[in-house]
Structures are given as C-alpha cells and as structure tokens.
Design a protein around this motif. Sequence first.
Motif, PDB file in Angstrom:
ATOM      1  N   THR A 155       0.814  -1.218   0.000  1.00 31.74           N
ATOM      2  CA  THR A 155       0.000   0.000   0.000  1.00 31.74           C
ATOM      3  C   THR A 155       0.846   1.267   0.000  1.00 31.74           C
ATOM      4  OG1 THR A 155      -1.801  -1.155   1.129  1.00 31.74           O
ATOM      5  CG2 THR A 155      -1.811   1.261   1.221  1.00 31.74           C
TER       6      THR A 155
ATOM      7  N   LYS B 105       2.413   1.807  -3.478  1.00 30.32           N
ATOM      8  CA  LYS B 105       1.453   2.274  -4.486  1.00 30.32           C
ATOM      9  C   LYS B 105       1.110   3.750  -4.261  1.00 30.32           C
ATOM     10  CE  LYS B 105      -0.722  -2.170  -5.631  1.00 30.32           C
ATOM     11  NZ  LYS B 105      -1.969  -2.976  -5.616  1.00 30.32           N
ATOM     12  N   GLN B 106       0.947   4.127  -2.986  1.00 27.71           N
ATOM     13  CA  GLN B 106       0.656   5.524  -2.688  1.00 27.71           C
ATOM     14  C   GLN B 106       1.827   6.432  -3.081  1.00 27.71           C
ATOM     15  OE1 GLN B 106      -0.213   5.192   1.495  1.00 27.71           O
ATOM     16  NE2 GLN B 106      -2.395   4.715   1.156  1.00 27.71           N
TER      17      GLN B 106
ATOM     18  N   GLU C  82       1.933   7.008  -6.816  1.00 24.59           N
ATOM     19  CA  GLU C  82       0.924   7.985  -7.222  1.00 24.59           C
ATOM     20  C   GLU C  82       1.387   9.402  -6.914  1.00 24.59           C
ATOM     21  OE1 GLU C  82      -2.585   6.800  -5.192  1.00 24.59           O
ATOM     22  OE2 GLU C  82      -2.912   4.990  -6.412  1.00 24.59           O
ATOM     23  N   ARG C  83       2.008   9.586  -5.721  1.00 30.03           N
ATOM     24  CA  ARG C  83       2.501  10.923  -5.363  1.00 30.03           C
ATOM     25  C   ARG C  83       3.613  11.372  -6.301  1.00 30.03           C
ATOM     26  NH1 ARG C  83       1.658   9.248   0.163  1.00 30.03           N
ATOM     27  NH2 ARG C  83       3.805   8.473   0.264  1.00 30.03           N
TER      28      ARG C  83
ATOM     29  N   SER D  22       6.509  13.466  -0.330  1.00 30.73           N
ATOM     30  CA  SER D  22       5.822  12.508   0.538  1.00 30.73           C
ATOM     31  C   SER D  22       5.637  13.029   1.951  1.00 30.73           C
ATOM     32  CB  SER D  22       6.585  11.179   0.575  1.00 30.73           C
ATOM     33  OG  SER D  22       7.891  11.397   1.051  1.00 30.73           O
TER      34      SER D  22
END
Length: 588
Positions: A320, A323-324, A327-328, A335
């Motif tokens: 998770t 993946k986050q 995307e960022r 981040s």
Amino acid sequence: MRTEEWISAGALEQLRSDGAKVIKGGIAVFAHEDGAAAVDNRCPHLGFPLHLGSLCDGILTCHWHHARFDVCSGGTLDPWADDALSHDVKIENGEVWVNAAPRRTMTIEKLNKRLQEGLEQNIGIVIAKAVVGLIEAGVSEDEIVRVGILYGTSQSSGWGSGLTILAAMRNVLPKLDKSGRILALYHGLVHVARAGAGRAPRRLLGSLPSADASVKRLAEWYRNCVEVRDAKGAEKVLLTAIAADASPDQLADMMLVAVTDHFYLDGGHTFDFHNKAFETLEAIGPDSAESILAALTPLLSNPSRSEEQHHWQSPVDLVTPLKQTFERLQRGELSTQDQSESFNAPFDEEAFVEQLLGDQPLATIRQMADALQGGIDPARLARLIALAAAERIVRFHTQNDFGDWLAVLHTFTYAHAVHERLLRSKEPLLHRALFYGAIAIYHDRFLNVPRAPKPKKDAYMKGIAEAPTEDLLSLLDRRQQVEEAAGWVTAYLDSGCDHTALLNTLGHSLLREDAEFHSFQMYEAAIAEYDHWRALMGTESLSERAADTMLIACARYLAAHAPTAREMPHTARIAWRLHRGEKLFESE
C-alpha cells in the motif's frame, strides 16, 4: 600455398608389414589398398594417437572414443569429432612419400560453421575448438557472441540463463587475459547450447498489418498485454513497434515500464534478463532487435508478482505505501511536508546506504521519494542501492543456510540491472524499480544477523607483497574459504597492487569452475559496479570503499561456490592445445 616438402615414410612393403607408422611432423601413415594414406596423427576429437587405431575398409577408427574417419580425405562420420587433416601421398620406386603440408586448413568460414553446428548439436568440444580457432584467427569477440546470441534467441526456450551468461561474459571480456576471454566465450556459448538442446526453433508471430499506431500507443497496448499475461499479444505489439522504427531506447522504456507495473517480477530475474538483452542489442547492433527482444516475451506469460506475496504484505504492509508513493511521484508531490530544505545540503550517501540496510522500510520509502522529488539523479540512487545490496553479501554469515546465498545474490544483480538501465533512461516510471530493490534489501536483513566478521587481512599482507594473485586461486582450491578469500582480497586492495591483475584472477576463479548460473551473474555485476565507483574516485568520498566492497562481495560469493568438478575448462584447454599442435599423450 602448400609446401612441396615431401617426407619419406620408408618402403611400401615395410609399411604393409607394419600397417602404420608415425613420421616427422606427427603424421600417421597407413598402408591402404594398393598404396598408402596419411593423416595428422592426433585425433581431431581429443588428440589420441590415430596410429594406435584400426583401419578397415578405408575407415580409420580411433580407439579412445571410436571416432571414425575416411582415411583418404580425413572426413569424419561422427558430428562430435572434426575432420582429420589429410596429406597427399605418392609412391616412387617402392618408397612412400608424404607431403608435409595438409591438403586443407580450417578457414574462418568453416570455423563459423562448426560453431553453429556445435551450438545446434550441443557439443562442448566442438564449440571450444571453434572459439579457439576464431580467436586465434583474429575474429572479433562480438562476432563470436553474435553467433551465439542469434542461435539462442532463435530457440523456443526464449531468453533465459544461457543467454544471460553469454551476455554477461561478453561484458567482462576487457577484464580478462586471452585465455580468460576464450574461457568466458566458451562458457557462455555452451550454456546457450544447453538451453536450446532438444527444443524446436522459435517462429516469430509477425507484426500487425499496419504500423500506423504511434510508439506511445503501442507502448500502451504492450502494457495491457503484459497486465493480462498475454505474451503472444505482447510479441506482436513489440514486433510492430520495431517495424515502426522505434529506437532501442524507446523499446527499452516500453518493455521495462510494463515489467515494473508489477513488483519485482520473478524475484528480479525479469528485469535483469531484459537489461542483459538490451546490453547485448547495444553491443551487436539494432538489426538483431526482432530476434533478441522477441525472446523476452515468454518471460511475461506467468511471472510471479511480489505484491501478491505474503512477505510483501505482512507483518509490514509494503504494498500500500509503495502504491501511494508511486501515485505521489506521478503527481509531483513530496511525501512529507517541508522537505524542500533537506536538498539544500549535500545528500549523505553513507547514511542512505545504512538506512537501506536497516529495518525501517517505510522511512526508506519516504526518504527515496523525497530524494527523487528533490531532484537527485535516479541513477545515483540506483548506484547506492546496488552498494547496499553488495554489503548484504559482504555481511552474509556462513552459518546461514547455503541456499540463502541466492537471496542476497538476486537482490544485488537486480539492483545492478536497475542501475544500468537508469544510466540510459530518463523514463520516470522506471523509478519504481528503485523501490523494489530497496525493499528486497530490507527483506534480506536477517541474513546479516549475525553479521559476518570483518575481513581479517593481516595474515595475508606479507604474502601479497611476495606472491602473485594466483595465490587466491590456490586458496579457492579448498571448500568454503569464504572469510579467507575476503581477507586475502582486502589485503590485496590495501597493498596498493594493480587492481587489473585482481580482476583477471577473480575472473579465472570463476571460469576454471563448472560454475552455476548465479556465479556468472555475480562476477559480471560486481565488476561493472566496481568500474562505476572507480570512475568516481576523487569526486565522491564513498567511491573507494564502495569499489572495494564490490570485489570483496564477489570473492566471498565465488569462494562459497568453489571448487567444482572443472570439466568444462578442461575441455577448453584440450581444444587450445590441439589448435597449437601440442601432443596430448606421451605415447606420441
């Protein structure tokens, strides 16, 4: 031109009585029908004296491996042997005379044909003799590699360990002496032949009827095919992109973006094999793109995807946050808040390597994302990740299960492959590969608990000053000399001796073995990363230590996997001695 020097073989009647004799120049002369025949006395298979064989109905049979030859022409009936060199014979006044020069010699064209035959029939001695002959004839090493690559990629097995070994050995040729280069080519070609043995030739599917779609659109199609594990569809799209004159760089980005859409495919092998294929394409020319790159598509039919594996999700969920983070990065967001000031100061490379080797993967992910958003060169991060992966090998304790050497090896060779690609590509989506390598390093952390002792160099310092690098080879004649090899190499590096000799000796410590696939990967990746760090000497404080780390890691891994039976290098030595005309048996 052939010489007109004729050598007496004595009276024909005496030859008929004796059956055979050896004359000056190592020529075997046989009584045959109403006259005589002559061939080189060394069996072209492995050098056994042919005068000790038997002649029946014009067929000369060597008694060692039963290779058969037409005694008049020297032609062999057995594909695993070679034709014997034959000599003209004349009878004058009852005396037999033999022309000192053979009727024919091996040309480059014939050597290339024999190399192709050796590959197709998976005959190591034929491959070895062809390699020796071609090298001695001045044929370029890349031309020899090209024959092996085009054969290997034409087989239904696709790109695998054999082609990877050949590609890796091609890369290290400049580090080796002549005998080492012959051995490296021979090992690579034999492994290609073994991988293709018994398999049907590969038939390319062909491109789509129209190549009007843009490279960008074709790249989207390719990703979609890989997503659903449609290797055949991927092949057709790839061939269409090649037909549309996509550049090698565009093809590399297209294929590797698809490979990195999922995490750490097949434990890193998929990315690593792709990198080796593109390095090879770069070396032998873009006209081989269809054959080489289409051989990669079978890898995409059912690779393991690490985001589906338990240890990437538990006890720490890494899927998770990765993946986050991706995307960022695509949105161009940092981040964490207020990180821009952190890049006003120099990036602490040593601290980052220790972060990678620690047990805080979420912090590592954040730091890497911020570094990328802060403008750090992705190839620089890749170089540091490869260093951390090499440190895992240096710190690998021998009380671990022996099979766990592969875990740290896979991480290192994957990290090296990512480094090589990011030196060539500016595609942002490939940055995801950096994170997969960092997490693989994290997963290997328990293999450094306890940490292997630091190399003990003092016992070897005096010997280094007095003895050549061959002492390392003597050390590796004994099993499991892992810490001893690390100590020896550390002492050598600290002695100020020429590193060139050490790189060559490490190569020979590999090439004199019947080595397994991963040892070839280890040597090539370590030498390449060593070169990258040596190029930074004087500009980065970490460079000397990092370069040394690569060679110590290499020595530890090779020592753990030596010695072996050493059958393959023995075959290569026989081929070289036969080429030089040496006698292999005292009975001659």
